[in-house]
Design an enzyme around this catalytic site. Sequence first.
Site, short mmCIF file in Angstrom:
data_model
loop_
_atom_site.label_atom_id
_atom_site.label_comp_id
_atom_site.label_asym_id
_atom_site.label_seq_id
_atom_site.Cartn_x
_atom_site.Cartn_y
_atom_site.Cartn_z
N ASP A 140 12.22 29.61 -11.90
CA ASP A 140 13.24 30.59 -11.52
C ASP A 140 13.82 30.06 -10.22
O ASP A 140 12.86 30.08 -9.04
CB ASP A 140 13.05 31.87 -11.68
CG ASP A 140 12.95 32.41 -13.10
OD1 ASP A 140 13.37 31.96 -13.92
OD2 ASP A 140 12.21 33.55 -12.98
N ASP A 156 19.29 37.59 -22.58
CA ASP A 156 18.77 38.46 -21.59
C ASP A 156 18.92 39.79 -22.44
O ASP A 156 20.39 40.18 -22.42
CB ASP A 156 19.14 38.41 -20.50
CG ASP A 156 18.74 37.04 -19.68
OD1 ASP A 156 17.84 36.51 -20.04
OD2 ASP A 156 19.56 36.69 -18.79
#
Length: 251
Positions: A11, A130
Amino acid sequence: MLAKRIIPCLDVRDGRVVKGINFEGLRDAGSILEQARFYNNELADELVFLDISASLESRRTTLEEVMKVSEEVFIPLTVGGGISSVERAREVFLHGADKVSVNTAAVNDPYLISRIAEKYGSQAVVVAIDIKKVGNHYMVHTHSGKQITQYEALEWALKVQELGAGEILLTSMDRDGTKEGYENNSLRMISTAVHIPVIASGGAGNLEHLYDGFSKGCADAALAASIFHFRHYSIRQAKEYLHKRGVAVRF
């Protein structure tokens, strides 16, 4: 039996690898290139590079960083963050990505999935989903988890499969960074309903959690960050553990 994959995830924000909890409270997790080199040498099956603030800030993934990582790794590289057009996907591929991951842009324009798949093949298109539990429903969120959509997780998973996605990266926002294990109920629900591979993401805190993602969640691959970034476990340790428990993995 197809081998299960172990996939570390970078990330990235402001040129560094970061890790948060429930998509918040980001802390530094090291250099992008150092982490990429480490995983390339660590028997990782693939590597995911996600510019986690690109869509939120309405900007594009830094191509220079992608190219540097692609020059360091010799395993499949998936890149996501701010990819909102076929042209942008093309640029990312030209800079070394093997697959692109689309998330917010795909919800805004579902046929983007089809357009990229038609040009580069479904195998090159990962749709990142998500999800967060709202009442009794798993709802899809976009913009780094900031915005709820009208889609329920299973509904959206079936739709992206139909549109040409080659793979789904399913992240539980409720479990992200908690080290409490994958959200195996939603993972199993989607993995058993689609015929494309599903990558488990969000919550891995130990090696048993990886095993549970495969055995209980029926995932095809397990993505993790914290347990590998901070060297709690190595990829080799993870694979040896899974192998001993009867899970087919690549060495």
